[in-house]
Enzyme design. Structure first.
Site, PDB file in Angstrom:
ATOM      1  CG  HIS A  56      49.235   8.182  16.338  1.00  0.00           C
ATOM      2  ND1 HIS A  56      49.438   6.852  16.047  1.00  0.00           N
ATOM      3  CD2 HIS A  56      48.000   8.477  15.883  1.00  0.00           C
ATOM      4  CE1 HIS A  56      48.364   6.378  15.443  1.00  0.00           C
ATOM      5  NE2 HIS A  56      47.471   7.345  15.332  1.00  0.00           N
ATOM      6  CD  GLU A  57      45.798  11.686  15.942  1.00  0.00           C
ATOM      7  OE1 GLU A  57      45.474  11.867  14.758  1.00  0.00           O
ATOM      8  OE2 GLU A  57      45.400  10.719  16.603  1.00  0.00           O
TER       9      GLU A  57
ATOM     10  CG  HIS B 282      47.240   9.722  11.212  1.00  0.00           C
ATOM     11  ND1 HIS B 282      47.289   8.552  10.499  1.00  0.00           N
ATOM     12  CD2 HIS B 282      46.773   9.397  12.441  1.00  0.00           C
ATOM     13  CE1 HIS B 282      46.863   7.559  11.285  1.00  0.00           C
ATOM     14  NE2 HIS B 282      46.564   8.048  12.465  1.00  0.00           N
TER      15      HIS B 282
END
Lengths: 301, 189
Positions: A141-142, A145
Site C-alpha cells: 500500500h505504501e 503511494h
C-alpha cells in the site's frame, strides 16, 4: 493478448478526476481574486509557495525527522528489506530507503518527491502486531503511494488551501484599511477575505476527499501487487482498532459546509467526520478489498 | 507507468517480458568456458500466488503441462516471504530443454492473467568446488543478474561482478546494481 485481472475502477477514477477539476477551478478563482485585489501581497504569496515547495522537496527528510524514523540497513532489518526488495522487483520500481520508527502506534508511511528519493517507514508497533503477509500488504500500500507520486499530488492539491488561508490572514492583519474603495460597493478587503475564506473551506474539503480517493487507490494497487487483498484487509482491521476515528476538528466548525458534500468516498452511512478524515472508513476499504479478492479468484476462461 | 495512471492512482503491476529467457543457453556456454561453472540442470520460477482458487488451478495446469512434456515432477514450495517457487529439473546437458520448460511455466501463468505476479526465474550453476551461482531473470526489467551466495546470508559481490564481465553482450545484464536483490535460500541454488 494475455488476459488481465488487474482492472481499473473507473468510478473511483472519475470521482478523483472531478475532485481534481474542482480544486483546479478553485485555484483559478483564487488567482483571479488575487490579481484583482493585490499588489503588496505578492511577496507574502511567494513566501507561502516557497514554503510549500520546500515541504515537497524535502518531504522525505521532514517526515523521517517528524516520526523519529531511523534508516536501517539490510543487515539490521533483513525481513523488512526482503519484503521491500521483492515488492519493488514485482512492481519494477527503484527500491526506496527503508526506515523504522520506534513507536508503539502501528503505522507506516511512505514519502518522497520521486520514487527514487522515497522513504518507506514502518513503526515497531506495526511490525510487532502484524504477521509477515499483513506487513507485506501494508508495505505494498505504501509503495503504491510512492508509485502514484502522492506526495506531489497532495502538495499540488493543497496549494490552493495554503494560499487562501495565508491570504485571509495577511489581509486580516495587515491589509485593513489599505484596500482601495469602490465608491458604491463593499470594501475590496472584505470581499477578498470572504472569498479566500470560502475558497479555503472548499479546498479543505476537496483535498480531504482527494486524500481518501488516493488511499482507496493505494489499497487497490497494493492488493493487485501482492495478490493478497485479504492480508491487507486483515492488517487494516488490526491497525484501525488502535488509531482510526480520532477526530482532529471541532464538530461545530463542520456544520456550515455540510451542503458541499457531493461525492462520498464514504459508505452510505454518512457521518460528518467522514468528510473531514484523510482516510476512508474501514468498511469502505474492506468492501473494496473483498471485491478485488473475488476478481483475482475468478476462474480463468 | 503512464502519467495518467499515476495521476489517477491506477498503477498495476507491469506485465512480464519473457523473450530474453531464450538467450540463456548461449550465456550458459559462456559462463562454463569463462568461469568454469556448469549448469546444474535446475531452474526455478518464482511468483506471488494470488489468493483464491484461480491461482491454484493455474499452478495445477502448469504442473500437468510440464509432466505431459516429459519433464520430471515439478517441486512446489512457498518461501518465508509467501512467494511460490516451482522447481524444474532437466538433464544438466539439456539447457535448452530447461529454458523451454521455464518459458512454458511463465507463458501459462501469463495466459491465465497472472503475468504481473511473476517475480523472477532462476537458473542454477555450480563448479566442482561447490561454489554456486544463480542467474536471475527479472521479468519486469527483462534483464538478468548473477547471484552468488556464500555462507550464511553473505554474497560474493566480486564474483558476481566478474560474471557480469564475462557475460558481456550475451545477456542483457541489469545495469542498476541496486536491483540485484538477494534470494537467500532460493530453490534451485
Amino acid at each position: 493478448m494475455a488476459s488481465t485481472r488487474y482492472l481499473p475502477d473507473r468510478g473511483l477514477s472519475a470521482r478523483m478526476a472531478l475532485t481534481m477539476f474542482l480544486l483546479g477551478l478553485l485555484y483559478v478563482v483564487l488567482v483571479v481574486v488575487i490579481v484583482i485585489a493585490i499588489d503588496s501581497l505578492a511577496l507574502a504569496l511567494v513566501v507561502a509557495a516557497g514554503a510549500l515547495f520546500a515541504q515537497w522537496f524535502f518531504s522525505d527528510r521532514i517526515a523521517l525527522y517528524a516520526m523519529h524514523g531511523r534508516v536501517v540497513t539490510p543487515e539490521e532489518a533483513p525481513q523488512l528489506h526482503g519484503i521491500v526488495d521483492r515488492l519493488c522487483a514485482l512492481a519494477d520500481m527503484p527500491k526506496p530507503t527503508v526506515a523504522i520508527a520506534d513507536s508503539d502506534v502501528p503505522n507506516a508511511f511512505a514519502t518522497g518527491r520521486t520514487p527514487k528519493r522515497a522513504v518507506v517507514c514502518a513503526t515497531t508497533g506495526l511490525m510487532n502486531r502484524l504477521d509477515e503477509r499483513e506487513l507485506e500488504g501494508v508495505l505494498a500500500h505504501e509503495l503504491s503511494h510512492v508509485a502514484h507520486r502522492d506526495v506531489t499530488v497532495m502538495t499540488v492539491a493543497s496549494v490552493v488551501g495554503v494560499l487562501a488561508g495565508f491570504m485571509t490572514r495577511i489581509v486580516l492583519y495587515s491589509g485593513m484599511g489599505r484596500g482601495r474603495r469602490d465608491s458604491n460597493g463593499p470594501p475590496i478587503v472584505l470581499v477578498v477575505i470572504l472569498v479566500s475564506a470560502v475558497v479555503y473551506a472548499l479546498s479543505f474539503l476537496l483535498t480531504r476527499a482527494l486524500s481518501r480517493y488516493r488511499e482507496l487507490s493505494a489499497d487497490r494497487s497494493g492488493a493487485f501487487l501482492t495478490g493478497q487483498p485479504s492480508a491487507l484487509a486483515s492488517a487494516l482491521t488490526k491497525i484501525s482498532g488502535d488509531m482510526a476515528s480520532i477526530p482532529s476538528r471541532d464538530l461545530r466548525e463542520a456544520e456550515p459546509y455540510n451542503a458541499f458534500f457531493f461525492a462520498p468516498a464514504a459508505a452510505p452511512g454518512f457521518s460528518l467526520s467522514s468528510i473531514f478524515s484523510t482516510h476512508p472508513p474501514l468498511e469502505r476499504r474492506l468492501e473494496q478489498l473483498g471485491a478485488i479478492s473475488a476478481q483475482l479468484g475468478r476462474p480463468t476462461t | 507507468m503512464g502519467l495518467l495512471s499515476r495521476v489517477l492512482g491506477r498503477s498495476t503491476p507491469p506485465p512480464p517480458t519473457l523473450d530474453a529467457l531464450f538467450a540463456l543457453p548461449t550465456a550458459a556456454l559462456t559462463i562454463e568456458s569463462a568461469m568454469g561453472l556448469r549448469p546444474t540442470g535446475v531452474g526455478s520460477v518464482c511468483f506471488r500466488a494470488a489468493e483464491g482458487g484461480a491461482t491454484r488451478a493455474t499452478v495445477t495446469d502448469v504442473e500437468a503441462l510440464l509432466e505431459a512434456g516429459g519433464a520430471p515432477a515439478v517441486e512446489r514450495s512457498v518461501d518465508s516471504f509467501g512467494f511460490t517457487w516451482l522447481l524444474l529439473r532437466r538433464d544438466p546437458v539439456d539447457v535448452s530443454g530447461l529454458v523451454t520448460d521455464l518459458h512454458a511455466v511463465n507463458a501459462t501463468l501469463q495466459d491465465n492473467g497472472f503475468g504481473p505476479a511473476l517475480l523472477c526465474s532462476l537458473m542454477g550453476f555450480a563448479d566442482s568446488s561447490g561454489r554456486a551461482l544463480g542467474l536471475v531473470y527479472l521479468y519486469k526489467r527483462g534483464t538478468f543478474y548473477p547471484f552468488a551466495p556464500h555462507g550464511d546470508k553473505a554474497r560474493d559481490n566480486a564474483f558476481e561482478l566478474e560474471v557480469r564481465g564475462a557475460l558481456g553482450v550475451d545477456l542483457p545484464v541489469e545495469p542498476d546494481l541496486s536491483r540485484w536483490f538477494p534470494l537467500w535460500g532460493a530453490p534451485g541454488l
